[in-house]
Design a protein around this motif. Structure first.
Motif, PDB file in Angstrom:
ATOM      1  N   TYR A 124     -11.729  41.844 -18.351  1.00  0.00           N
ATOM      2  CA  TYR A 124     -12.878  41.721 -18.526  1.00  0.00           C
ATOM      3  C   TYR A 124     -13.296  43.104 -19.073  1.00  0.00           C
ATOM      4  O   TYR A 124     -14.194  43.027 -19.869  1.00  0.00           O
ATOM      5  N   ARG A 177     -15.146  40.610 -24.477  1.00  0.00           N
ATOM      6  CA  ARG A 177     -16.248  41.203 -24.055  1.00  0.00           C
ATOM      7  C   ARG A 177     -16.629  42.075 -24.434  1.00  0.00           C
ATOM      8  O   ARG A 177     -17.355  43.613 -24.317  1.00  0.00           O
ATOM      9  N   HIS A 178     -15.261  42.834 -24.631  1.00  0.00           N
ATOM     10  CA  HIS A 178     -15.423  45.027 -24.383  1.00  0.00           C
ATOM     11  C   HIS A 178     -14.859  45.890 -25.144  1.00  0.00           C
ATOM     12  O   HIS A 178     -15.206  45.962 -26.291  1.00  0.00           O
TER      13      HIS A 178
END
Length: 192
Positions: free
Chosen positions: A73, A28-29
């Motif tokens: 996340y 995600r990051h």
């Protein structure tokens, strides 16, 4: 306060060590922070909500980054891009951030989950009451832990500047962690 060069260098080293983005939350990051915000951007958010962001977080947004690499996340951008609508709506509800956060110590009252439609004891909180926004006013979701749990930064109230773990989805209530600076620095310095 923040050493942006050190943080970005650490994140670059993590990207090299994890090119396949296999670490938890990395897909995600991607071990990257979003671009910093301008003073005008931050001031506009504060004016809209009639608040002043805690200095550690405000400086992070101005000097280090806006959303991206962080615990679990990762960090959400100030305006909540990437959040589910139900969580994003909270940060734009009138008065939510300006109303003081009601806790100074861990909070997890008993509540009753109805079984087969039977009402529970009257001395216990209902599920709707347990998840009511009044328990999280004055706080901003800054990161997602997963499984319905979040890290919240207290914006207004006695615990201002602290990150709290909101684990009500697993019936574990709300618990204080550390101030935003210590919370983030602990994460970035403990990545291997």
């Amino acid at each position: 306060m923040w050493d942006a060069n050190d943080i970005h260098a650490r994140l670059a080293a993590i990207r090299v060590a994890d090119p396949g983005l296999q670490r938890f939350g990395a897909s995600r990051h991607q071990h990257r922070l979003g671009p910093t915000l301008s003073e005008a951007d931050v001031a506009a958010f504060e004016a809209q909500h009639r608040i002043t962001l805690p200095e550690n977080y405000r400086t992070f947004l101005l000097e280090v980054g806006n959303g991206g690499a962080g615990p679990h996340y990762g960090l959400f951008p100030l305006h909540g891009e990437g959040m589910r609508d139900v969580n994003r709506e909270e940060r734009f509800r009138a008065g939510h951030l300006a109303t003081p956060f009601p806790h100074t110590q861990a909070w997890n009252p008993d509540y009753d989950v109805p079984v087969l439609g039977r009402p529970g004891p009257v001395d216990k909180m209902t599920e709707d009451e347990y998840f009511d926004e009044r328990w999280t006013t004055g706080s901003l979701i800054v990161a997602e832990f997963g499984c319905g749990a979040f890290h919240r930064l207290v914006i207004t109230g006695t615990a201002r500047g602290q990150v709290w773990f909101d684990d009500r989805a697993a019936d574990n209530g709300l618990a204080p962690e550390a101030d935003f600076h210590a919370w983030y620095e602990n994460w970035v310095h403990n990545q291997k």
